[in-house]
Design a protein around this motif. Structure first.
Motif, PDB file in Angstrom:
ATOM      1  N   ALA A 158      -1.204  -0.246   9.440  1.00  0.00           N
ATOM      2  CA  ALA A 158      -0.948  -0.378  10.874  1.00  0.00           C
ATOM      3  C   ALA A 158      -1.581   0.726  11.717  1.00  0.00           C
ATOM      4  O   ALA A 158      -1.773   0.544  12.924  1.00  0.00           O
ATOM      5  CB  ALA A 158       0.567  -0.395  11.124  1.00  0.00           C
ATOM      6  N   VAL A 159      -1.884   1.851  11.088  1.00  0.00           N
ATOM      7  CA  VAL A 159      -2.341   3.016  11.860  1.00  0.00           C
ATOM      8  C   VAL A 159      -3.661   3.533  11.291  1.00  0.00           C
ATOM      9  O   VAL A 159      -3.723   3.903  10.118  1.00  0.00           O
ATOM     10  CB  VAL A 159      -1.284   4.143  11.819  1.00  0.00           C
ATOM     11  N   ALA A 177      -2.475  -7.459   6.735  1.00  0.00           N
ATOM     12  CA  ALA A 177      -2.492  -7.728   5.295  1.00  0.00           C
ATOM     13  C   ALA A 177      -3.894  -7.722   4.700  1.00  0.00           C
ATOM     14  O   ALA A 177      -4.049  -7.777   3.482  1.00  0.00           O
ATOM     15  CB  ALA A 177      -1.831  -9.084   5.021  1.00  0.00           C
ATOM     16  N   GLU A 178      -4.914  -7.645   5.559  1.00  0.00           N
ATOM     17  CA  GLU A 178      -6.292  -7.846   5.098  1.00  0.00           C
ATOM     18  C   GLU A 178      -6.694  -6.904   3.967  1.00  0.00           C
ATOM     19  O   GLU A 178      -7.320  -7.317   3.001  1.00  0.00           O
ATOM     20  CB  GLU A 178      -7.262  -7.707   6.279  1.00  0.00           C
ATOM     21  N   ARG A 228      -5.486  -1.206  -0.735  1.00  0.00           N
ATOM     22  CA  ARG A 228      -4.728   0.026  -0.534  1.00  0.00           C
ATOM     23  C   ARG A 228      -3.707   0.210  -1.655  1.00  0.00           C
ATOM     24  O   ARG A 228      -3.508   1.324  -2.159  1.00  0.00           O
ATOM     25  CB  ARG A 228      -4.009  -0.017   0.819  1.00  0.00           C
ATOM     26  N   ALA A 229      -3.063  -0.874  -2.040  1.00  0.00           N
ATOM     27  CA  ALA A 229      -2.068  -0.801  -3.104  1.00  0.00           C
ATOM     28  C   ALA A 229      -2.705  -0.425  -4.439  1.00  0.00           C
ATOM     29  O   ALA A 229      -2.148   0.368  -5.210  1.00  0.00           O
ATOM     30  CB  ALA A 229      -1.339  -2.138  -3.226  1.00  0.00           C
ATOM     31  N   LYS A 230      -3.869  -0.968  -4.714  1.00  0.00           N
ATOM     32  CA  LYS A 230      -4.557  -0.644  -5.966  1.00  0.00           C
ATOM     33  C   LYS A 230      -4.915   0.836  -6.000  1.00  0.00           C
ATOM     34  O   LYS A 230      -4.726   1.516  -7.017  1.00  0.00           O
ATOM     35  CB  LYS A 230      -5.815  -1.496  -6.105  1.00  0.00           C
ATOM     36  N   ARG A 231      -5.420   1.343  -4.903  1.00  0.00           N
ATOM     37  CA  ARG A 231      -5.796   2.761  -4.831  1.00  0.00           C
ATOM     38  C   ARG A 231      -4.563   3.664  -4.929  1.00  0.00           C
ATOM     39  O   ARG A 231      -4.666   4.826  -5.327  1.00  0.00           O
ATOM     40  CB  ARG A 231      -6.550   3.040  -3.528  1.00  0.00           C
ATOM     41  N   ALA A 232      -3.416   3.147  -4.562  1.00  0.00           N
ATOM     42  CA  ALA A 232      -2.179   3.919  -4.623  1.00  0.00           C
ATOM     43  C   ALA A 232      -1.453   3.761  -5.955  1.00  0.00           C
ATOM     44  O   ALA A 232      -0.358   4.311  -6.136  1.00  0.00           O
ATOM     45  CB  ALA A 232      -1.255   3.497  -3.486  1.00  0.00           C
TER      46      ALA A 232
END
Length: 358
Positions: free
Chosen positions: A70-71, A220-221, A226-230
């Motif tokens: 979002a940011v 959601a794009e 982002r989740a994989k990198r986290a």
């Protein structure tokens, strides 16, 4: 008698049974299994809307990844100054936002008022030297145990739309707020303008299962990447999803929250009737915040009652903690026994009676 938090107990039986059932045999990895597909479809049913869902293991991951969507790195996220995202997550949201900042505002009961947020936003410089506001984040339930009403959320949603902000809800205790208000998940979120939600389940019966529920498609794009990198794309994803399957089955998640809320009110009512005890904030969900004499604080601890002290910086106007008082937090969980609530009240009552007689 441990009232330190609602994440100190294990998982509920329906969640464990679903987990054991899902453990049998082989299934596709990384969320491509049928259980995960069913759970994601179930979220859309629950929210009465096609939503994108990402399952993660912790609330911090949910909040940090949601806000990173979002940011942008040059942006600002507005929240309460005591919000979990700014005060309890070791800078994880800023880290995953890539340098963006959180701006904490005051508010009684750790609540943000629409007028205060609007005034803050209008007061910001439009200069390139000022990080532009890009999102608003609220905690539901707040860090002081209060529940945002639908009208309050709607008012904040209008402020977000007026200023072009994405609206995030940290729903670590989402189910407790939901049953307290007697509304639907849709009414509590997107119908009032919420764009993205951190959906908590660990505090209400799961082992380690949280979700990011995305209403606004553009948020959601890049979420999967982002989740994989986290490190939040779980190889045995079915074991995370199975927890939600047991959690949602037969309204189990709502029953857990009702139990916790009911016993919290029972605890609050019992303590409030003891001379010398008053509530810092009303008990609206499953957290109780009494202001007690320090001698009672010691008596409770000596009797083996476990809880946390709490800061009084967001107490209502005119309320304060005296020099010989303590503000404490007791949290009731889905697994709390009613007899333990009665024991705590009786310990407190007996202690104050002895002190009065001395």
């Amino acid at each position: 008698m441990n009232f330190a938090s609602d994440n100190i107990v294990g998982a509920s039986d329906p969640v464990l049974q679903a987990l054991v059932k899902a453990n049998d045999g082989a299934m596709a990895a990384y969320g491509a299994d049928d259980i995960t597909k069913r759970v994601k479809a179930r979220f859309s049913e629950i929210f009465e809307k096609d939503v994108t869902v990402l399952l993660v293991t912790t609330g911090t991951a949910a909040n940090a990844l949601a806000l990173s969507s979002a940011v942008p790195p040059y942006g600002l996220c507005v929240c309460h100054k005591e919000a979990h995202v700014i005060d309890d997550e070791c800078g994880a949201p800023e880290f995953y936002m890539g340098g963006a900042k959180l701006a904490g505002l005051p508010g009684a009961g750790a609540k943000l008022g629409a007028e205060d947020v609007s005034a803050y936003l209008h007061g910001l410089s439009k200069s390139i030297k000022q990080m532009p506001p890009k999102a608003l984040s609220i905690s539901q339930v707040t860090e002081c145990g209060l529940v945002y009403g639908l009208d309050e959320i709607a008012a904040l949603g209008r402020v977000c739309r007026e200023h072009g902000l994405h609206f995030h809800m940290d729903g670590a205790r989402f189910a407790n707020a939901l049953v307290a208000l007697g509304c639907t998940p849709a009414e509590l979120t997107w119908k009032q303008g919420v764009d993205i939600l951190s959906f908590g389940a660990t505090k209400n019966g799961c082992l380690m299962a949280e979700a990011i529920v995305v209403v606004k498609p553009e948020l959601a794009e890049a979420l999967d990447y982002r989740a994989k990198r986290a490190g939040q794309v779980i190889s045995k994803g079915r074991l995370a999803s199975a927890q939600f399957e047991g959690y949602f089955a037969d309204g189990h998640w709502l029953a857990n929250a009702r139990h916790a809320n009911r016993l919290a009110q029972l605890l609050a009512d019992g303590l409030a009737r003891i001379p010398g005890v008053r509530m810092g904030w009303p008990t609206e969900a499953n957290e109780v915040f009494p202001i007690v004499p320090q001698v009672l604080d010691k008596a409770l601890k000596d009797a083996g009652v476990i809880y946390h002290p709490w800061p009084g910086t967001s107490l209502p106007k005119g309320e304060s903690v005296g020099a010989e008082e303590a503000l404490i937090r007791l949290v009731v969980s889905f697994a709390t026994r009613e007899e333990d609530v009665h024991k705590v009240v009786e310990i407190a009552r007996s202690a104050m009676s002895r002190l009065a007689a001395e």
